[in-house]
Write a protein that holds these residues in place. Sequence first.
Motif, short mmCIF file in Angstrom:
data_model
loop_
_atom_site.label_atom_id
_atom_site.label_comp_id
_atom_site.label_asym_id
_atom_site.label_seq_id
_atom_site.Cartn_x
_atom_site.Cartn_y
_atom_site.Cartn_z
N ALA A 194 -17.75 1.09 -2.26
CA ALA A 194 -16.98 0.76 -1.06
C ALA A 194 -15.68 0.11 -1.48
O ALA A 194 -15.60 -0.56 -2.51
CB ALA A 194 -17.79 -0.18 -0.17
N CYS A 195 -14.63 0.35 -0.68
CA CYS A 195 -13.33 -0.26 -0.94
C CYS A 195 -13.01 -1.18 0.24
O CYS A 195 -12.30 -0.83 1.17
CB CYS A 195 -12.25 0.82 -1.08
SG CYS A 195 -10.65 0.19 -1.66
N SER A 196 -13.58 -2.35 0.15
CA SER A 196 -13.44 -3.32 1.25
C SER A 196 -12.19 -4.16 1.06
O SER A 196 -11.64 -4.25 -0.04
CB SER A 196 -14.69 -4.20 1.31
OG SER A 196 -14.89 -4.86 0.07
N ILE A 256 -7.16 -1.95 -1.35
CA ILE A 256 -6.40 -0.93 -0.62
C ILE A 256 -7.01 0.44 -0.89
O ILE A 256 -7.20 0.83 -2.05
CB ILE A 256 -4.92 -0.93 -1.05
CG1 ILE A 256 -4.29 -2.32 -0.82
CG2 ILE A 256 -4.13 0.14 -0.32
CD1 ILE A 256 -2.93 -2.47 -1.44
N LEU A 257 -7.33 1.17 0.17
CA LEU A 257 -7.85 2.53 0.08
C LEU A 257 -6.73 3.49 0.45
O LEU A 257 -6.23 3.46 1.57
CB LEU A 257 -9.05 2.71 1.03
CG LEU A 257 -9.64 4.13 1.07
CD1 LEU A 257 -10.21 4.52 -0.29
CD2 LEU A 257 -10.72 4.22 2.16
N THR A 258 -6.36 4.34 -0.48
CA THR A 258 -5.29 5.31 -0.21
C THR A 258 -5.52 6.56 -1.06
O THR A 258 -5.83 6.46 -2.26
CB THR A 258 -3.91 4.73 -0.51
OG1 THR A 258 -2.93 5.74 -0.31
CG2 THR A 258 -3.80 4.19 -1.91
N SER A 311 -5.46 -5.58 -4.44
CA SER A 311 -4.29 -6.03 -3.71
C SER A 311 -3.41 -6.96 -4.54
O SER A 311 -2.35 -7.36 -4.07
CB SER A 311 -4.72 -6.76 -2.42
OG SER A 311 -5.54 -7.89 -2.75
N THR A 312 -3.82 -7.31 -5.75
CA THR A 312 -3.03 -8.22 -6.57
C THR A 312 -1.94 -7.45 -7.31
O THR A 312 -2.00 -6.24 -7.45
CB THR A 312 -3.92 -8.93 -7.60
OG1 THR A 312 -4.55 -7.94 -8.42
CG2 THR A 312 -4.97 -9.76 -6.89
N LYS A 355 -0.32 11.28 2.53
CA LYS A 355 -1.65 11.29 1.91
C LYS A 355 -1.64 10.91 0.44
O LYS A 355 -2.54 10.22 -0.04
CB LYS A 355 -2.28 12.68 2.07
CG LYS A 355 -2.90 12.94 3.43
CD LYS A 355 -3.70 14.23 3.40
CE LYS A 355 -4.47 14.42 4.70
NZ LYS A 355 -5.32 15.63 4.68
N TYR A 356 -0.61 11.32 -0.29
CA TYR A 356 -0.70 11.25 -1.75
C TYR A 356 0.40 10.42 -2.42
O TYR A 356 0.31 10.19 -3.62
CB TYR A 356 -0.68 12.66 -2.33
CG TYR A 356 -1.85 13.48 -1.88
CD1 TYR A 356 -3.14 13.21 -2.34
CD2 TYR A 356 -1.69 14.53 -0.97
CE1 TYR A 356 -4.22 13.97 -1.92
CE2 TYR A 356 -2.75 15.29 -0.55
CZ TYR A 356 -4.02 15.00 -1.02
OH TYR A 356 -5.10 15.74 -0.59
N LEU A 357 1.41 9.98 -1.68
CA LEU A 357 2.47 9.22 -2.33
C LEU A 357 1.96 7.89 -2.86
O LEU A 357 2.15 7.57 -4.05
CB LEU A 357 3.62 8.99 -1.35
CG LEU A 357 4.74 8.06 -1.85
CD1 LEU A 357 5.35 8.58 -3.14
CD2 LEU A 357 5.82 7.89 -0.78
N GLN A 358 1.31 7.10 -2.01
CA GLN A 358 0.88 5.77 -2.44
C GLN A 358 -0.18 5.83 -3.52
O GLN A 358 -0.14 5.09 -4.51
CB GLN A 358 0.37 4.98 -1.24
CG GLN A 358 0.13 3.50 -1.55
CD GLN A 358 -0.24 2.71 -0.32
OE1 GLN A 358 -0.74 3.26 0.65
NE2 GLN A 358 0.01 1.41 -0.35
N SER A 359 -1.14 6.75 -3.36
CA SER A 359 -2.20 6.84 -4.36
C SER A 359 -1.65 7.31 -5.71
O SER A 359 -2.06 6.81 -6.77
CB SER A 359 -3.30 7.78 -3.87
OG SER A 359 -2.77 9.08 -3.63
#
Length: 979
Positions: free
Chosen positions: A186-188, A192-194, A201-202, A229-233
Amino acid sequence: MATGGRGPVVAMAAGSILSAASVTLFLLLVLPRVSQAQTFFLPFRQPETCGHNQYFDISALSCVACGANQRQDARGTSCVCLPGFQMISNNGGPDIICKKCPEHMKGVTEDGWNCISCPGGLTAEGKCHCPTDHILVERNINGTLLSQATCELCDKSENSFTVANALGNRCVRCEPTFINTNRSCACSEPNILTGGLCFGSTGNFPLRMISTARYGELGISFTSEWFAKYLQSSAAACWVYGNLTSCQALGNICVMNMNSYDSSTFDACGLFQVIFENTAALGTVHSVSFWRQNLPWLFYGDQLGLAPQILSTTPLPTNFSFKGENQQNTKLKFVAASYDVRGNFLKWQTLEGGVLQLCPDTETRLNAAYSFGTTYQQSCEIPIPKILTDFPNPTFYDVYLEYTDENQHQYIWAVPVLNLNLQYKKMFVNQDSSSGKWLLTRRIFLVDALSGRENDLGSQPRLIRVATQISLSIHLVPNTKNGNIYPPLITIAYSDIDVKDPNSQSVKVSFSVTYEMDQGEAHVQTDIALGVLGGLAVLSSLLKTAGWKRRIGSPMIDLQTVTKFLVYYAGDLANVFFIITIGTGLYWLIFFKAQKSVSVLLPVPAQEERFVTYVGCGFALKALQFLHKLISQITIDIFFIDWERPKGKVLKTVEGEGGVRSATVPVSIWRTYFVANEWNEIQTVVGFKNLALMDSSSSLSRSPPSYIAPYSRILRYAVSSALWLVIGIIQIVFFAVFYERFIEDKIRQFVDLCCMSNISVFLLSHRCFGYYIHGRSVHGHADTNMEEMNMNLKREAENLCSQRGLVPNTDGQTFQIAISSQMRQHYDRIHETLTRKNGPARLLGSSGSTFEQSVKAYHTMNKFLGSFIDHVHKEMDYFIKDKLLLERILGMEFMEPMEKSIFYNDEGYSFSSVLYYGNEATLLIYDLMFFCVVDLACQNFILAAFLTYLQQEIFRFIRNAVGQKNLASKTLVDQRFLI
């Protein structure tokens, strides 16, 4: 035995005939008959137009209804069972049988062949539904069908870290970023889930990213679904983990945004720059400061003045040639590292075969683009549907030039790119004329139909971006002797296309290869030649003007003198331009086509402008000189002196007096008509395309499949001028050496005709200068019968009479004359009476008194000029002398005719200078330059030749018409007798 022997043969023949008849009858009965009224049309249907309960029959090309309890499948070309029905049989298309499932087993297995009891609800397709993170199990490990399906929860504990896959039928290990960040699947928050990845987040990584696709050409910006969809990741995976594929994907998004960036925004290129600046510790690749480890090489830096250093500082460590053994170094070997949009490396590939050329063509013509020295141009128009079909996703290329060093080691050199759509701080810096402001890049693509998809990646793009102009330019190193070049430059321009009606839209694309060299030295040498020859032209024009002033007997420098000087200078300057242009053209033709080790390259069209200007100026000035000569020729004063004397007296009736008196026998005018007509006739004269291609070949023929390079205007001018000059010189040599010696010499024949006709020609081209042809017969009379004429010719052939020359016992019949002012004034007084009121067009319709006055004036002029030649007028006498050598060279006379006129012996028949016959050089150059100007304008030899011939005929007609009128008005010869 004979009969018995023939029996089986006859039987076999009969059997064959019966068999053939049977087959024919069968075919006639079975095969359908085609009615003459039968038509061959059918309704046009497409799969998407079929109804929900219909499928598209791929054989009949029409919509057909599905069977009972069936509906259309996802593709639309067959049928499937309705939810709650299982398949009993399926042979494809409509051949399917469905059976309703029992009430206690309403679910259908995933393959559709069995009914099954579901642990939970059903999907819209009638399949069993499982909760999130569960997988559906319908069979045992050995494949046995369960009576009731089960939903199994994937183990997310630290021992397994598994989740359900996208199909929900298998447990797979979690994405590594989830485990690394949270030690779970899980990505709680606050993580950040992207893009299917989980990041902590650090750190200093920017959270707000711009997923906008900018289309500066149309002024449109919107959120791209691919970027969202894919820039941030991609950026996070590249920075945090140094993932190579993610870094390439981030670079691709930056390239799709035209490499445009601004330090104040965090779009794709802004993120790339942040990562580039914060990963300096990773080091560089191949010692290239612009190429960071793990990152693609996208930029050369943003320092001002960097582009000129990259493009013109370091030559490639190899050389090229036009002709070499085994074709070595005669082709540019470009290779490209290609990547897909997700950042995966595809392959190394050569650019041959049209990799960067969107226009289709044969492989031979496509590959001609990379033949060294061949200027290449290709353009076409491509429909938008073809672009969308051929390029659903963009492919990216990093282009290199492959070469071999002296030790036969292979290397590649990165080829820089000038993207004209790049914006730096919202300015199109690469469209600036100064290369010091350019920002060079590396990666390119041909078509982007992906970033223009706004909400759904499976939908039609709202906009597409196409590389409509790709130009590859090669610059030769100055003063090289071995074909050294600087790094090639790819200049690319993209067009943004708003896709509204793709079936009616198209886009024009082009691909070109150009070769350039610094023309500064050539321009300096041309300017020097122009200055030197222009100075000589001024001197020549001054001498001509001085000679003209002496010949008109005017010492004053007035407006007419200045005008005359400018006209002379126009002609001389036209010759200067002609010499410079023909020399320049032949220089490029010979040295470019003949070289093996490349040291010169043809000027590009922009560099040819000065040359074309010279050609245009030369033609305009030569046309002015030609008009000046035309006007001068039709305004000369000419008089035919008739030496014939009456042979006796005849009785003549006197009108009004009713009586008869004796009168002298009139002299026939037909000899004068004949001589005047001959003068009018001699006023006229007799009147490798592949070498001009911008490639290294010197072949005169090309095979049809081969690429035909565009024409060089300089080479076209050189080829056409050289051929024209060769043909003209051959004609001049032929007429001078052979024709005029052994067949006929019109000028000499005219002089002989004057002598046979007992008529001299007195011609004034200037006020106090002209020419004299002594045609006085040595036999006393020319108006005689044939017998006497033959006797005279025989006596002359046997030297039984005096010679024809003006001076006794000489042959000199042609002279240049410089007459005194007194002689000219007396001539003008008589000439004014001759030409005052009557013209040849009104000759026969004029009054009797006017005609008699003209006849009287004619006889007065004839008597005056005859007596002048016979030295009767001592106050207007003349003497004969030879011209000095310097006078002949300069074309002027040093001695002024003060009291006596001067007759200069003229064995060269220079009186032809007032005719077309004596101006072959001027006419040749004028026609040549007219032909070349037309050819440079329309690039068509045939049209240029036709227009040149047409203008020749027009000017010849005007010259003859005006000349006849002028000749008739000044000699009292009726114009109707001049043919």
